[in-house]
Design a protein around this motif. Sequence first.
Motif, PDB file in Angstrom:
ATOM      1  N   PRO A 166      18.998 -25.621  -4.978  1.00 49.51           N
ATOM      2  CA  PRO A 166      20.132 -25.022  -5.684  1.00 49.51           C
ATOM      3  C   PRO A 166      21.285 -25.997  -5.936  1.00 49.51           C
ATOM      4  CG  PRO A 166      19.327 -23.510  -4.022  1.00 49.51           C
ATOM      5  CD  PRO A 166      18.590 -24.813  -3.817  1.00 49.51           C
ATOM      6  N   GLU A 167      21.589 -26.882  -4.980  1.00 49.55           N
ATOM      7  CA  GLU A 167      22.708 -27.819  -5.181  1.00 49.55           C
ATOM      8  C   GLU A 167      22.399 -28.841  -6.267  1.00 49.55           C
ATOM      9  OE1 GLU A 167      21.903 -31.096  -1.627  1.00 49.55           O
ATOM     10  OE2 GLU A 167      23.466 -29.596  -1.347  1.00 49.55           O
ATOM     11  N   VAL A 168      21.150 -29.243  -6.393  1.00 47.36           N
ATOM     12  CA  VAL A 168      20.751 -30.171  -7.461  1.00 47.36           C
ATOM     13  C   VAL A 168      20.877 -29.466  -8.805  1.00 47.36           C
ATOM     14  CG1 VAL A 168      18.832 -31.497  -8.442  1.00 47.36           C
ATOM     15  CG2 VAL A 168      19.224 -31.522  -5.966  1.00 47.36           C
ATOM     16  N   ARG A 169      20.339 -28.272  -8.903  1.00 38.90           N
ATOM     17  CA  ARG A 169      20.377 -27.513 -10.151  1.00 38.90           C
ATOM     18  C   ARG A 169      21.822 -27.239 -10.585  1.00 38.90           C
ATOM     19  NH1 ARG A 169      15.495 -25.911 -11.579  1.00 38.90           N
ATOM     20  NH2 ARG A 169      16.219 -24.324 -13.013  1.00 38.90           N
ATOM     21  N   GLU A 170      22.660 -26.826  -9.641  1.00 42.95           N
ATOM     22  CA  GLU A 170      24.051 -26.538  -9.960  1.00 42.95           C
ATOM     23  C   GLU A 170      24.765 -27.799 -10.450  1.00 42.95           C
ATOM     24  OE1 GLU A 170      28.080 -25.269  -7.609  1.00 42.95           O
ATOM     25  OE2 GLU A 170      26.220 -24.268  -7.023  1.00 42.95           O
ATOM     26  N   PHE A 171      24.529 -28.922  -9.780  1.00 44.30           N
ATOM     27  CA  PHE A 171      25.171 -30.181 -10.168  1.00 44.30           C
ATOM     28  C   PHE A 171      24.736 -30.608 -11.576  1.00 44.30           C
ATOM     29  CE2 PHE A 171      25.466 -34.778 -10.466  1.00 44.30           C
ATOM     30  CZ  PHE A 171      26.767 -35.002 -10.028  1.00 44.30           C
ATOM     31  N   LEU A 172      23.447 -30.539 -11.860  1.00 44.17           N
ATOM     32  CA  LEU A 172      22.942 -30.970 -13.167  1.00 44.17           C
ATOM     33  C   LEU A 172      23.410 -30.055 -14.290  1.00 44.17           C
ATOM     34  CD1 LEU A 172      19.296 -31.996 -12.211  1.00 44.17           C
ATOM     35  CD2 LEU A 172      21.231 -33.518 -12.697  1.00 44.17           C
ATOM     36  N   ALA A 173      23.602 -28.776 -13.991  1.00 42.68           N
ATOM     37  CA  ALA A 173      23.980 -27.804 -15.027  1.00 42.68           C
ATOM     38  C   ALA A 173      25.485 -27.647 -15.199  1.00 42.68           C
ATOM     39  CB  ALA A 173      23.349 -26.451 -14.703  1.00 42.68           C
ATOM     40  N   ALA A 174      26.275 -28.211 -14.293  1.00 43.94           N
ATOM     41  CA  ALA A 174      27.720 -27.988 -14.308  1.00 43.94           C
ATOM     42  C   ALA A 174      28.421 -28.792 -15.394  1.00 43.94           C
ATOM     43  CB  ALA A 174      28.314 -28.335 -12.941  1.00 43.94           C
ATOM     44  N   GLY A 175      29.340 -28.146 -16.076  1.00 42.02           N
ATOM     45  CA  GLY A 175      30.231 -28.830 -16.999  1.00 42.02           C
ATOM     46  C   GLY A 175      29.536 -29.571 -18.123  1.00 42.02           C
ATOM     47  N   THR A 176      30.143 -30.674 -18.510  1.00 46.47           N
ATOM     48  CA  THR A 176      29.629 -31.452 -19.648  1.00 46.47           C
ATOM     49  C   THR A 176      29.343 -32.904 -19.262  1.00 46.47           C
ATOM     50  OG1 THR A 176      31.892 -31.920 -20.355  1.00 46.47           O
ATOM     51  CG2 THR A 176      30.790 -30.022 -21.374  1.00 46.47           C
ATOM     52  N   ARG A 177      28.886 -33.110 -18.043  1.00 45.10           N
ATOM     53  CA  ARG A 177      28.508 -34.470 -17.647  1.00 45.10           C
ATOM     54  C   ARG A 177      27.361 -34.950 -18.528  1.00 45.10           C
ATOM     55  NH1 ARG A 177      28.193 -32.024 -12.127  1.00 45.10           N
ATOM     56  NH2 ARG A 177      30.283 -32.298 -11.297  1.00 45.10           N
ATOM     57  N   THR A 178      27.443 -36.192 -18.960  1.00 40.75           N
ATOM     58  CA  THR A 178      26.328 -36.754 -19.718  1.00 40.75           C
ATOM     59  C   THR A 178      25.316 -37.363 -18.759  1.00 40.75           C
ATOM     60  OG1 THR A 178      27.457 -38.868 -19.968  1.00 40.75           O
ATOM     61  CG2 THR A 178      27.712 -37.277 -21.760  1.00 40.75           C
ATOM     62  N   ASN A 235      21.181 -45.446 -22.186  1.00 40.09           N
ATOM     63  CA  ASN A 235      21.913 -44.736 -23.232  1.00 40.09           C
ATOM     64  C   ASN A 235      22.385 -43.389 -22.708  1.00 40.09           C
ATOM     65  OD1 ASN A 235      21.715 -46.157 -25.943  1.00 40.09           O
ATOM     66  ND2 ASN A 235      19.580 -46.192 -25.293  1.00 40.09           N
ATOM     67  N   PRO A 236      23.592 -42.971 -23.096  1.00 42.31           N
ATOM     68  CA  PRO A 236      24.045 -41.639 -22.701  1.00 42.31           C
ATOM     69  C   PRO A 236      23.338 -40.571 -23.539  1.00 42.31           C
ATOM     70  CG  PRO A 236      25.694 -42.679 -24.091  1.00 42.31           C
ATOM     71  CD  PRO A 236      24.605 -43.695 -23.873  1.00 42.31           C
ATOM     72  N   VAL A 237      23.070 -39.439 -22.910  1.00 30.42           N
ATOM     73  CA  VAL A 237      22.471 -38.311 -23.626  1.00 30.42           C
ATOM     74  C   VAL A 237      23.119 -37.009 -23.175  1.00 30.42           C
ATOM     75  CG1 VAL A 237      20.208 -39.380 -24.034  1.00 30.42           C
ATOM     76  CG2 VAL A 237      20.566 -38.052 -21.952  1.00 30.42           C
ATOM     77  N   TRP A 238      23.231 -36.076 -24.119  1.00 26.94           N
ATOM     78  CA  TRP A 238      23.570 -34.697 -23.803  1.00 26.94           C
ATOM     79  C   TRP A 238      22.260 -34.022 -23.432  1.00 26.94           C
ATOM     80  CZ3 TRP A 238      26.989 -32.724 -28.424  1.00 26.94           C
ATOM     81  CH2 TRP A 238      28.214 -33.394 -28.433  1.00 26.94           C
ATOM     82  N   PHE A 239      22.266 -33.224 -22.379  1.00 32.09           N
ATOM     83  CA  PHE A 239      21.023 -32.619 -21.901  1.00 32.09           C
ATOM     84  C   PHE A 239      21.299 -31.224 -21.350  1.00 32.09           C
ATOM     85  CE2 PHE A 239      22.977 -34.188 -18.118  1.00 32.09           C
ATOM     86  CZ  PHE A 239      22.581 -33.322 -17.116  1.00 32.09           C
ATOM     87  N   ILE A 240      20.220 -30.491 -21.169  1.00 30.09           N
ATOM     88  CA  ILE A 240      20.263 -29.212 -20.464  1.00 30.09           C
ATOM     89  C   ILE A 240      19.152 -29.197 -19.429  1.00 30.09           C
ATOM     90  CG2 ILE A 240      21.335 -27.806 -22.270  1.00 30.09           C
ATOM     91  CD1 ILE A 240      18.446 -26.860 -23.016  1.00 30.09           C
ATOM     92  N   LEU A 241      19.317 -28.325 -18.456  1.00 36.39           N
ATOM     93  CA  LEU A 241      18.260 -28.018 -17.519  1.00 36.39           C
ATOM     94  C   LEU A 241      17.552 -26.791 -18.081  1.00 36.39           C
ATOM     95  CD1 LEU A 241      17.078 -28.867 -14.803  1.00 36.39           C
ATOM     96  CD2 LEU A 241      18.728 -27.354 -13.697  1.00 36.39           C
ATOM     97  N   ASP A 242      16.271 -26.934 -18.372  1.00 36.92           N
ATOM     98  CA  ASP A 242      15.477 -25.863 -18.983  1.00 36.92           C
ATOM     99  C   ASP A 242      14.283 -25.607 -18.077  1.00 36.92           C
ATOM    100  OD1 ASP A 242      14.762 -23.989 -20.987  1.00 36.92           O
ATOM    101  OD2 ASP A 242      13.474 -25.461 -21.961  1.00 36.92           O
TER     102      ASP A 242
END
Length: 141
Positions: free
Chosen positions: A7-19, A34-41
Motif C-alpha cells: 500500500p505505501e508503494v502504491r500510494e507514493f506512486l499514485a500521489a500528486g503529480t510527481r514525474t 527522460n521524464p514521463v507522466w505516468f499512472i498506476l494502472d
Amino acid sequence: MPSITDPEVREFLAAGTRTGKLALVASDGRPIVNPVWFILDGDDLVFNTGKTTAKGKALARDPRVALCVDLDEPPYAYFQVQGVATLSEDPAELLRTATAIAARYMGPDRAEEFGRRNAVPGELVVRVRPDKILGGLNMTG
C-alpha cells in the motif's frame, strides 16, 4: 524488498503529480533518462510516448526499463521500478490511458482535451510490469 502490491508503494506512486524518470538504453548503448507522466494502472506503470521518438525506438529495441519516482524534499523518498515494457497502439487503450494520465497531470477539467490530443496514430501505450522495486520512504531517518 518493496512490492507493487505494498500500500505505501502504491500510494507514493499514485500521489500528486510527481514525474517518473525513465531510464533506457540508446541505440549506441548509452544510458538515457527522460521524464514521463505516468499512472498506476492495476499493477503496471503506464505512460504514452511516440513510436518514432527516442523513447519509442529504444523501447522497441530493448524493453528493459527502470523508472524512478522521488520526493525531492524532506523527508525525501523514492521508489525505483524495474521491469519490462510492453507496447501497444490499440486506439481505445491509448485514449483511455492518455485521458487518465491527463487527468492526473492537467486536472479532470482538461483530461478529455489532452487525452484526445495525445491519443493519435503514432502514439504508444507503454505498460511496465514491475520485476523489482527499490527504495523507500523517509530517507532522512
